[in-house]
Design a protein around this motif. Structure first.
Motif, PDB file in Angstrom:
ATOM      1  N   ARG A  83       0.831  -1.209   0.000  1.00 56.36           N
ATOM      2  CA  ARG A  83       0.000   0.000   0.000  1.00 56.36           C
ATOM      3  C   ARG A  83       0.864   1.257   0.000  1.00 56.36           C
ATOM      4  NH1 ARG A  83      -4.824  -0.553  -1.637  1.00 56.36           N
ATOM      5  NH2 ARG A  83      -5.746  -2.432  -0.901  1.00 56.36           N
ATOM      6  N   ILE A  84       1.944   1.220   0.752  1.00 64.40           N
ATOM      7  CA  ILE A  84       2.856   2.365   0.781  1.00 64.40           C
ATOM      8  C   ILE A  84       3.434   2.581  -0.612  1.00 64.40           C
ATOM      9  CG2 ILE A  84       5.034   3.228   1.719  1.00 64.40           C
ATOM     10  CD1 ILE A  84       4.347   1.680   4.302  1.00 64.40           C
ATOM     11  N   PHE A  85       3.819   1.487  -1.269  1.00 58.52           N
ATOM     12  CA  PHE A  85       4.353   1.556  -2.621  1.00 58.52           C
ATOM     13  C   PHE A  85       3.332   2.178  -3.573  1.00 58.52           C
ATOM     14  CE2 PHE A  85       4.735  -0.382  -6.834  1.00 58.52           C
ATOM     15  CZ  PHE A  85       6.059  -0.138  -7.143  1.00 58.52           C
ATOM     16  N   GLY A  86       2.087   1.689  -3.535  1.00 57.65           N
ATOM     17  CA  GLY A  86       1.037   2.208  -4.411  1.00 57.65           C
ATOM     18  C   GLY A  86       0.752   3.677  -4.158  1.00 57.65           C
ATOM     19  N   GLY A  87       0.704   4.058  -2.878  1.00 59.76           N
ATOM     20  CA  GLY A  87       0.472   5.464  -2.544  1.00 59.76           C
ATOM     21  C   GLY A  87       1.605   6.357  -3.005  1.00 59.76           C
ATOM     22  N   ARG A  88       2.818   5.856  -2.872  1.00 54.61           N
ATOM     23  CA  ARG A  88       3.991   6.649  -3.294  1.00 54.61           C
ATOM     24  C   ARG A  88       3.987   6.853  -4.807  1.00 54.61           C
ATOM     25  NH1 ARG A  88       7.052  10.651  -2.720  1.00 54.61           N
ATOM     26  NH2 ARG A  88       9.266  10.345  -3.059  1.00 54.61           N
ATOM     27  N   VAL A  89       3.632   5.817  -5.558  1.00 52.83           N
ATOM     28  CA  VAL A  89       3.562   5.938  -7.020  1.00 52.83           C
ATOM     29  C   VAL A  89       2.523   6.987  -7.401  1.00 52.83           C
ATOM     30  CG1 VAL A  89       2.964   4.741  -9.164  1.00 52.83           C
ATOM     31  CG2 VAL A  89       4.408   3.612  -7.484  1.00 52.83           C
ATOM     32  N   LEU A  90       1.373   6.953  -6.746  1.00 53.17           N
ATOM     33  CA  LEU A  90       0.331   7.949  -7.045  1.00 53.17           C
ATOM     34  C   LEU A  90       0.795   9.365  -6.702  1.00 53.17           C
ATOM     35  CD1 LEU A  90      -2.949   6.161  -5.933  1.00 53.17           C
ATOM     36  CD2 LEU A  90      -2.182   6.646  -8.240  1.00 53.17           C
ATOM     37  N   GLU A  99       4.820   7.329 -15.144  1.00 49.28           N
ATOM     38  CA  GLU A  99       4.459   6.140 -14.368  1.00 49.28           C
ATOM     39  C   GLU A  99       5.650   5.217 -14.158  1.00 49.28           C
ATOM     40  OE1 GLU A  99       1.429   2.328 -14.668  1.00 49.28           O
ATOM     41  OE2 GLU A  99       1.002   4.125 -15.844  1.00 49.28           O
ATOM     42  N   GLU A 100       6.424   4.984 -15.201  1.00 44.90           N
ATOM     43  CA  GLU A 100       7.569   4.075 -15.092  1.00 44.90           C
ATOM     44  C   GLU A 100       8.607   4.608 -14.111  1.00 44.90           C
ATOM     45  OE1 GLU A 100       8.957   3.649 -19.074  1.00 44.90           O
ATOM     46  OE2 GLU A 100       7.151   2.611 -19.734  1.00 44.90           O
ATOM     47  N   GLU A 101       8.896   5.908 -14.199  1.00 47.57           N
ATOM     48  CA  GLU A 101       9.869   6.495 -13.282  1.00 47.57           C
ATOM     49  C   GLU A 101       9.340   6.488 -11.849  1.00 47.57           C
ATOM     50  OE1 GLU A 101      10.809  10.378 -14.700  1.00 47.57           O
ATOM     51  OE2 GLU A 101      11.877   9.635 -16.459  1.00 47.57           O
ATOM     52  N   ALA A 102       8.056   6.754 -11.679  1.00 42.66           N
ATOM     53  CA  ALA A 102       7.458   6.756 -10.346  1.00 42.66           C
ATOM     54  C   ALA A 102       7.564   5.365  -9.723  1.00 42.66           C
ATOM     55  CB  ALA A 102       5.996   7.203 -10.412  1.00 42.66           C
ATOM     56  N   MET A 103       7.293   4.326 -10.533  1.00 44.37           N
ATOM     57  CA  MET A 103       7.401   2.964 -10.020  1.00 44.37           C
ATOM     58  C   MET A 103       8.848   2.622  -9.679  1.00 44.37           C
ATOM     59  SD  MET A 103       4.582   0.793 -12.156  1.00 44.37           S
ATOM     60  CE  MET A 103       5.199  -0.724 -11.517  1.00 44.37           C
ATOM     61  N   ALA A 104       9.782   3.081 -10.495  1.00 43.45           N
ATOM     62  CA  ALA A 104      11.196   2.811 -10.228  1.00 43.45           C
ATOM     63  C   ALA A 104      11.643   3.489  -8.927  1.00 43.45           C
ATOM     64  CB  ALA A 104      12.049   3.290 -11.401  1.00 43.45           C
ATOM     65  N   VAL A 105      11.216   4.723  -8.722  1.00 43.55           N
ATOM     66  CA  VAL A 105      11.597   5.441  -7.505  1.00 43.55           C
ATOM     67  C   VAL A 105      10.978   4.777  -6.275  1.00 43.55           C
ATOM     68  CG1 VAL A 105      11.289   7.622  -6.259  1.00 43.55           C
ATOM     69  CG2 VAL A 105      11.991   7.647  -8.646  1.00 43.55           C
ATOM     70  N   ALA A 106       9.685   4.433  -6.351  1.00 44.75           N
ATOM     71  CA  ALA A 106       9.017   3.787  -5.221  1.00 44.75           C
ATOM     72  C   ALA A 106       9.654   2.426  -4.916  1.00 44.75           C
ATOM     73  CB  ALA A 106       7.528   3.633  -5.511  1.00 44.75           C
ATOM     74  N   ASP A 107      10.044   1.702  -5.959  1.00 43.15           N
ATOM     75  CA  ASP A 107      10.701   0.411  -5.774  1.00 43.15           C
ATOM     76  C   ASP A 107      12.059   0.594  -5.106  1.00 43.15           C
ATOM     77  OD1 ASP A 107      10.800  -2.447  -6.113  1.00 43.15           O
ATOM     78  OD2 ASP A 107      12.308  -2.091  -7.676  1.00 43.15           O
ATOM     79  N   MET A 108      12.793   1.600  -5.547  1.00 39.97           N
ATOM     80  CA  MET A 108      14.101   1.878  -4.959  1.00 39.97           C
ATOM     81  C   MET A 108      13.952   2.236  -3.473  1.00 39.97           C
ATOM     82  SD  MET A 108      16.909   4.687  -6.163  1.00 39.97           S
ATOM     83  CE  MET A 108      15.856   6.034  -5.657  1.00 39.97           C
TER      84      MET A 108
END
Length: 188
Positions: A83-90, A99-108
């Motif tokens: 949930r934290i990951f999903g919220g951070r991407v949003l 979207e791709e960069e947001a997912m990469a940053v949240a994953d990192m």
């Protein structure tokens, strides 16, 4: 009366008309002032979906081990990492990041947080060893290891508790006696 359709009033009317039931005292009063009927909901409820659900699914595809290790604590207040990951991407997407960069940053950020937690715990163990104390319990154990720790006592009892071993022996004897009866004593 579950096989009959309708509410209590219509069911009772049908039973009285069919002479299956004597007319109850309350029937006339209820016919004059019937109870309020509320609109029924549709038969199938629509599933609740949140905007971050898409990213949570992607998170679990990328980190399938997280389903077990980062289990939801029902009594806890902290949201699970997915949930934290999903919220951070949003949040990042709202700021204009793709979207791709947001997912990469949240994953990192997720990986860095996990690494920091593991490093902090290993440092705690190291300090405890230097002081000659017992290391503290892992504050971030995996759900599988927690379940195994709870079951360990019962597994131990299964093999070493005398009461349980007596019950097992009794069951084995009963089974042997039953097999003997089937083989030899079942004839005419």
């Amino acid at each position: 009366m579950s096989f009959m359709k309708g509410d209590l009033l219509s069911r009772t009317r049908k039973l009285v008309k069919g002479f299956a039931k004597a007319e109850p005292v309350w029937l006339k009063a209820m016919e004059q002032a019937p109870p309020a009927t509320f609109p029924r909901a549709e038969k199938k409820l629509k599933p609740v979906s949140l905007p971050e659900d898409v990213y949570i699914k992607k998170f679990f595809q990328k980190h399938p081990e997280s389903k077990h290790e980062d289990a939801i604590k029902i009594s806890g207040f902290d949201p699970p990492p997915a949930r934290i990951f999903g919220g951070r991407v949003l949040d990042l997407k709202e700021q204009g990041v793709s979207e791709e960069e947001a997912m990469a940053v949240a994953d990192m950020e997720y990986r860095a947080e996990r690494k920091a937690k593991k490093k902090a715990y290993s440092r705690l163990k190291q300090i405890a060893r230097l002081q000659g104390k017992k290391p503290p319990p892992n504050p971030y154990p995996s759900a599988i290891k927690e379940i195994q720790a709870e079951e360990r006592k019962f597994v131990h009892d299964r093999f070493y508790n005398r009461d349980i071993l007596k019950v097992v022996e009794k069951l084995k004897e009963e089974r042997q006696a039953e097999l003997q009866d089937r083989r030899g004593g079942g004839g005419w």
